[in-house]
Scaffold this active site. Structure first.
Site, PDB file in Angstrom:
ATOM      1  N   LEU A 176       0.860  -1.179   0.000  1.00 20.51           N
ATOM      2  CA  LEU A 176       0.000   0.000   0.000  1.00 20.51           C
ATOM      3  C   LEU A 176       0.898   1.230   0.000  1.00 20.51           C
ATOM      4  O   LEU A 176       2.011   1.203   0.552  1.00 20.51           O
ATOM      5  CB  LEU A 176      -0.906   0.032   1.239  1.00 20.51           C
ATOM      6  CG  LEU A 176      -1.960  -1.068   1.379  1.00 20.51           C
ATOM      7  CD1 LEU A 176      -2.667  -0.938   2.723  1.00 20.51           C
ATOM      8  CD2 LEU A 176      -2.967  -1.018   0.240  1.00 20.51           C
ATOM      9  N   ASP A 177       0.424   2.319  -0.618  1.00 23.97           N
ATOM     10  CA  ASP A 177       1.180   3.568  -0.585  1.00 23.97           C
ATOM     11  C   ASP A 177       1.357   4.027   0.862  1.00 23.97           C
ATOM     12  O   ASP A 177       0.555   3.697   1.746  1.00 23.97           O
ATOM     13  CB  ASP A 177       0.459   4.655  -1.383  1.00 23.97           C
ATOM     14  CG  ASP A 177       0.406   4.339  -2.866  1.00 23.97           C
ATOM     15  OD1 ASP A 177       1.215   3.496  -3.319  1.00 23.97           O
ATOM     16  OD2 ASP A 177      -0.445   4.927  -3.565  1.00 23.97           O
ATOM     17  N   LYS A 178       2.394   4.808   1.062  1.00 21.37           N
ATOM     18  CA  LYS A 178       2.715   5.270   2.411  1.00 21.37           C
ATOM     19  C   LYS A 178       1.534   5.995   3.057  1.00 21.37           C
ATOM     20  O   LYS A 178       1.227   5.773   4.233  1.00 21.37           O
ATOM     21  CB  LYS A 178       3.936   6.192   2.361  1.00 21.37           C
ATOM     22  CG  LYS A 178       4.365   6.741   3.717  1.00 21.37           C
ATOM     23  CD  LYS A 178       5.598   7.614   3.594  1.00 21.37           C
ATOM     24  CE  LYS A 178       6.017   8.172   4.940  1.00 21.37           C
ATOM     25  NZ  LYS A 178       7.229   9.031   4.846  1.00 21.37           N
TER      26      LYS A 178
END
Length: 444
Positions: free
Chosen positions: A210-212
């Site tokens: 998942l993106d940060k």
């Protein structure tokens, strides 16, 4: 008439017992040709060869070809495999580059013919291999040691777990925590995996990311077997991921499919993506409007059907409805005034994937505080968000469904009638003391 003289030849009278001079010259010539004093070389027997055992063979010197070659016989277990694969099995110290060079220079042969690394070998064939080359001394690479986790880090990592079984763990990743490390990124999920071993005593493995700044459900495999299973599920798109997002404005179509190819944006070092109709990779995203706050914002459900980097963020910005808080793709227009947080409002709400031991992993992750507070501020009903997936919606039976049901019903009726006939036949035979003479047995 002249004839040959029967007297002694020129050079004087012949000694008793001496051979004629002409014959002596011939004998000398033959002796010189034969060289009786030098031993004759014995013929070299054919070398015996066997799988994984080398036998040195003398070969005539030729340019680029070594003299001390080895020969191997292809065994039954290696029948049909590629030649480079054969080297991996039996001569693992010989790298692919060396095999390729031997093939180019004609030193690698199968049954006397030049061979290439991609050629397939058959049982009984003889592989001619040049002598082993001295390996350069390898410089030992320093082993990277992971830093020891503190008690607080272990407690934090374990507090994120929302599902755990023998094969899988699902955590609820908070926004701001990266999935993997990178430049100037020291805190990440990958660095906390040692805290999630629990009773198995083996380090779990990441199978997606998942993106940060994206929060929510993140699946982690606990074993090598489950890692391979889950990785295949994500690559084949059988795993289902459902996201929640708050977007700027309200899409005119409440249930839509976005199909826009995505590529890395030049000049950003791969840090930013954009829609590229010519060179982009295919990308498909579905969205469904859950609720709307007038024309100001909408709460939407997002489902990625492909797995491109930043796909959902790029697609929603491309149709004019960037995700709230996503300044990277929405710019200044991606922020709401008032009490709405400036953090990104994208959350992996649900993940559903087949379990390697059967059944499914189906987990929902609760919203982070800033997302839940924004929903309340915009007047959305928190209980309205979980829409059923298409396969979970009860639909009206189609004509094809009705045909299948009718066919199954007719089959059951035929089986019932067949059972009744068997029962009558068995009762008749019992009354008469057995089957009639000359009658054939009933086929079952």
């Amino acid at each position: 008439m002249k004839g040959k003289s029967s007297g002694p030849s020129r050079g004087g009278p012949r000694k008793p017992g001496a051979a004629p001079q002409g014959r002596a010259r011939g004998a000398v010539k033959a002796a010189r040709a034969r060289k009786p004093d030098a031993p004759r070389p014995a013929p070299n027997p054919a070398p015996k060869v066997a799988a994984a055992k080398s036998a040195p063979v003398k070969a005539s010197p030729a340019k680029g070809v070594s003299l001390d070659v080895r020969q191997f016989r292809v065994g039954a277990d290696d029948d049909g495999i590629r030649l480079d694969r054969w080297f991996q099995r039996h001569l693992p110290d010989v790298g692919f580059n060396v095999v390729s060079r031997w093939a180019r220079t004609g030193q690698l042969r199968v049954d006397g013919a030049r061979a290439a690394p991609g050629d397939r070998v058959a049982e009984g064939q003889t592989i001619r291999v040049p002598p082993a080359e001295p390996k350069a001394a390898e410089i030992a690479k320093p082993r990277r040691v992971r830093p020891q986790l503190t008690d607080d880090q272990i407690a934090f990592a374990q507090s994120l777990v929302i599902h755990r079984d023998a094969q899988a763990i699902v955590i609820n990743k908070p926004p701001g925590l990266a999935t993997q490390g990178g430049t100037k990124t020291d805190d990440h999920v990958d660095g906390l995996l040692d805290a999630l071993e629990f009773e198995l005593d083996q380090r779990p493995k990441l199978v997606h990311r998942l993106d940060k700044d994206t929060s929510g459900a993140l699946l982690i495999a606990r074993t090598a077997r489950s890692a391979a299973h889950f990785a295949k599920a994500f690559s084949s798109r059988t795993a289902r991921k459902v996201y929640w997002a708050i977007v700027m404005g309200v899409p005119s179509i409440e249930d839509g499919m976005i199909e826009l190819p995505i590529a890395k944006q030049p000049g950003t070092g791969g840090e930013k993506m954009h829609v590229d109709e010519e060179e982009g990779l295919p990308a498909r995203s579905r969205y469904r409007v859950i609720e709307r706050a007038g024309n100001r914002a909408a709460w939407v459900e997002l489902q990625p059907y492909t797995g491109r980097t930043h796909q959902l963020r790029v697609h929603m910005a491309a149709i004019g409805h960037p995700i709230v808080g996503d300044g990277k793709y929405g710019g200044k227009e991606a922020f709401l005034s008032g009490t709405i947080s400036r953090k990104m409002h994208l959350h992996a709400r649900r993940i559903r994937v087949d379990h390697p031991d059967g059944d499914r992993v189906d987990v929902r992750a609760e919203l982070p505080e800033h997302f839940a507070a924004s929903l309340v501020s915009l007047g959305f009903d928190l209980h309205a968000g979980d829409l059923p997936l298409d396969e979970e919606i009860a639909r009206k039976p189609t004509r094809e469904d009705e045909k299948k049901v009718a066919k199954a019903h007719a089959k059951q009726i035929r089986k019932g009638r067949k059972g009744e006939r068997r029962a009558r036949g068995a009762s008749g035979g019992a009354k008469s003391g057995g089957p009639k003479s000359g009658g054939a047995p009933r086929r079952k």
